[in-house]
Design an enzyme around this catalytic site. Sequence first.
Site, PDB file in Angstrom:
ATOM      1  N   ASP A  48      -3.031   4.614  -2.357  1.00 27.38           N
ATOM      2  CA  ASP A  48      -3.935   5.122  -1.476  1.00 27.38           C
ATOM      3  C   ASP A  48      -4.414   6.535  -2.053  1.00 27.38           C
ATOM      4  O   ASP A  48      -3.538   7.338  -2.390  1.00 27.38           O
ATOM      5  CB  ASP A  48      -3.339   5.435  -0.001  1.00 27.38           C
ATOM      6  CG  ASP A  48      -4.205   5.863   1.133  1.00 27.38           C
ATOM      7  OD1 ASP A  48      -5.150   5.109   1.073  1.00 27.38           O
ATOM      8  OD2 ASP A  48      -3.995   6.826   1.567  1.00 27.38           O
ATOM      9  N   ASP A  62       0.891  -1.398   0.092  1.00 28.57           N
ATOM     10  CA  ASP A  62       0.035  -0.131   0.073  1.00 28.57           C
ATOM     11  C   ASP A  62       1.204   1.322   0.054  1.00 28.57           C
ATOM     12  O   ASP A  62       1.649   1.475   0.923  1.00 28.57           O
ATOM     13  CB  ASP A  62      -0.801  -0.118   1.244  1.00 28.57           C
ATOM     14  CG  ASP A  62      -2.211   0.626   0.991  1.00 28.57           C
ATOM     15  OD1 ASP A  62      -2.203   1.922   0.568  1.00 28.57           O
ATOM     16  OD2 ASP A  62      -3.306  -0.022   1.577  1.00 28.57           O
ATOM     17  N   GLU A 122      -6.547   4.068  -5.726  1.00 24.79           N
ATOM     18  CA  GLU A 122      -7.810   4.344  -5.171  1.00 24.79           C
ATOM     19  C   GLU A 122      -8.306   5.612  -5.531  1.00 24.79           C
ATOM     20  O   GLU A 122      -7.437   6.830  -5.446  1.00 24.79           O
ATOM     21  CB  GLU A 122      -7.807   4.244  -3.564  1.00 24.79           C
ATOM     22  CG  GLU A 122      -8.951   4.540  -2.920  1.00 24.79           C
ATOM     23  CD  GLU A 122      -8.592   4.864  -1.443  1.00 24.79           C
ATOM     24  OE1 GLU A 122      -9.694   4.704  -0.702  1.00 24.79           O
ATOM     25  OE2 GLU A 122      -7.602   5.387  -1.099  1.00 24.79           O
ATOM     26  N   HIS A 164     -11.175  -2.390   3.605  1.00 20.26           N
ATOM     27  CA  HIS A 164     -10.962  -2.199   4.996  1.00 20.26           C
ATOM     28  C   HIS A 164     -11.946  -0.861   5.508  1.00 20.26           C
ATOM     29  O   HIS A 164     -11.761  -0.568   6.558  1.00 20.26           O
ATOM     30  CB  HIS A 164      -9.481  -1.943   5.385  1.00 20.26           C
ATOM     31  CG  HIS A 164      -8.967  -0.757   4.789  1.00 20.26           C
ATOM     32  ND1 HIS A 164      -8.775  -0.823   3.067  1.00 20.26           N
ATOM     33  CD2 HIS A 164      -8.478   0.353   5.066  1.00 20.26           C
ATOM     34  CE1 HIS A 164      -8.221   0.306   2.675  1.00 20.26           C
ATOM     35  NE2 HIS A 164      -7.949   0.962   4.072  1.00 20.26           N
ATOM     36  N   ASP A 165     -12.385  -0.121   4.496  1.00 18.73           N
ATOM     37  CA  ASP A 165     -13.019   1.116   4.784  1.00 18.73           C
ATOM     38  C   ASP A 165     -14.587   0.831   4.626  1.00 18.73           C
ATOM     39  O   ASP A 165     -15.248   1.546   4.853  1.00 18.73           O
ATOM     40  CB  ASP A 165     -12.679   2.157   3.829  1.00 18.73           C
ATOM     41  CG  ASP A 165     -11.101   2.639   4.083  1.00 18.73           C
ATOM     42  OD1 ASP A 165     -10.575   2.648   5.059  1.00 18.73           O
ATOM     43  OD2 ASP A 165     -10.678   3.065   2.854  1.00 18.73           O
TER      44      ASP A 165
HETATM   45  C1  GLC Z   1      -7.646   5.712   2.073  1.00 18.04           C
HETATM   46  C2  GLC Z   1      -7.760   4.394   2.846  1.00 18.04           C
HETATM   47  C3  GLC Z   1      -8.173   4.646   4.333  1.00 18.04           C
HETATM   48  C4  GLC Z   1      -7.399   6.045   4.752  1.00 18.04           C
HETATM   49  C5  GLC Z   1      -7.409   6.949   3.955  1.00 18.04           C
HETATM   50  C6  GLC Z   1      -6.202   8.100   4.279  1.00 18.04           C
HETATM   51  O1  GLC Z   1      -9.131   5.953   1.809  1.00 18.04           O
HETATM   52  O2  GLC Z   1      -8.284   3.384   2.541  1.00 18.04           O
HETATM   53  O3  GLC Z   1      -8.112   3.686   5.275  1.00 18.04           O
HETATM   54  O4  GLC Z   1      -7.802   6.241   5.925  1.00 18.04           O
HETATM   55  O5  GLC Z   1      -7.143   6.752   2.638  1.00 18.04           O
HETATM   56  O6  GLC Z   1      -5.126   7.301   4.144  1.00 18.04           O
END
Ligand code: GLC
Length: 549
Positions: A203, A101, A245, A319-320
């Site tokens: 991310d 990640d 993402e 995980h979110d």
């Molecule tokens: C992304 C991650 C999340 C995190 C955010 C800030 O959305 O998936 O878990 O809190 O970025 O890094």
Amino acid sequence: MSEAKNPWWHTATIYQVYPRSFSDSNGDGIGDLPGIIHRLDYLADLGVSAIWLSPIFKSPMDDNGYDISDYREVAPEFGTLADFDHLVAEAKARGIGIILDLVVNHSSDEHPWFLDACTGRDSRYRDFYIWRDAAPGGGVPNDIPSIFGGSAWSFHESTGQYYFHQFTRRQPDLNWENPELRAQVYEMMNWWLDRGIAGFRMDVIDLIGKEPDRGITAEGPYLHRYLQEMHDKTYGGRDVLTVGEAWSATPSSALLYSGRDRNELSMVFQFEHVTQAWDPEHGKWRPRDFDLVALKKVLGKWQLALADDGWNSLFWGNHDLPRAVSKYGDISGYHTESAKMLATVLHLLKGTPYVYQGEEIGMTNVPFTTIEQYKDVETLNMHRLHLEAGLSPDDFIAGANANGRDNARTPMQWTDAEHAGFTTGIPWIEVNPNFRHINVDASLSDSSSILNHYRALIQLRKQHPVIVYGRYQSYLDQDPQFFIYTRTLGDQRLLVIANFSAKEGTLELPEELHLAGQCISYNYRPFERLGATLQLKPYEAFAVLGAKR
Ligand code: GLC
Ligand code: CA
């Protein structure tokens, strides 16, 4: 299209591990790298080609590792660099790649760059972050909100300026306009690539091209220039998977990231199927009722938009996000049937499927009743802000039960023993009480388990090019109960039919779908010959592979 030239991730299924909650090897209640190594045979048996590891780097863990203080160290609670190299080697021996990640929109406020930047305006690292003077009349430079609540600007007393942070104040945004910062990030990426990793999940990568002064956060004007530069200086020419993402991605911007000639990413995580179910004003804390017609519309739109160029990622959870079977299925009456149905529908689409840890055994949302049980910084911040704004504590807990991130973060349920076999100590977050019957052990010993259904789907993708490359077409788009689509390649046609409801239903099948063939996936009984009328059971789903008519 010659298959030899196609990348490995076209036929791959990726498994996401949230290290903190996967498997604890030393009894401190926190999952770790040796714990993951210990479970590799399980993952190899499931058939996945790569593991995406949520961040394992040194971090104060304000946001569970999405706040990195040293990009080249493993967090001591997760293990050592030697453990990491061991993991890469052991995974590779089982045909599994490790995807890291990459969290470079921001760092931790404990990163040495930020600590140095805070020493004075003339710090060599000052410009690695985004600093602005107060607005002319005083106060924050502008009204950009933090995604986790409050302003995106925090004042730094001793140097008298505000710094920008799109997440918590402990996650200062990095300044991508600074070429020296970019060079340091690329050097770090190469350092990990040289250790033999299989790629990066990036991310919130759509945020790196931000222009805060113009109020631009997502998909800023230089975003694609930065990604092309990153590609050229790091993974371009290496055989890896890159997935960004991108909450803001649209079907047309997805082509910019993942188009064949773009030299950017393999694919993005797009979230339109997630956000279409949120309240336009209150977002995920006020979820809307499930609407199959809307879901089909979004998924179908993405299938068609990336049919000839670009590539889709396929996922229900991460995980979110809440647990897939709780969000889209029925955990009270049809837990197994609905979990299998969801897997069937997703895994037979075009794209690369991602399985979030525990999804393959049908893990569910967690029924926490008090705010003390929650650990996630976003949930805790939002709790404070929503209560200040007048929401009742019970209403907030209801929203968190439905969509809070800790739903996905309770420990992996391995056995029916204490703490679900996750740890011999006290887990950092409570185990879901349903571990007595939802666990890996029970799933392994039941040939009709959800787990075995996932395993079969993962194999099917490796066996049938029609699943990987077939052209997508949907049917009965306005039907609120059934999801029906075909995938066609050459003279082969795969027909997928799913009942998204706890009600039985009668389906009148369009004539061109009166297909005969082999039923390659089902959750009740194999259909081989399809006539005009079908009676489907609750959450029934199946796929028939036959010749195109
Ligand atoms: C992304 C991650 C999340 C995190 C955010 C800030 O959305 O998936 O878990 O809190 O970025 O890094
Ligand atoms: Ca541990």
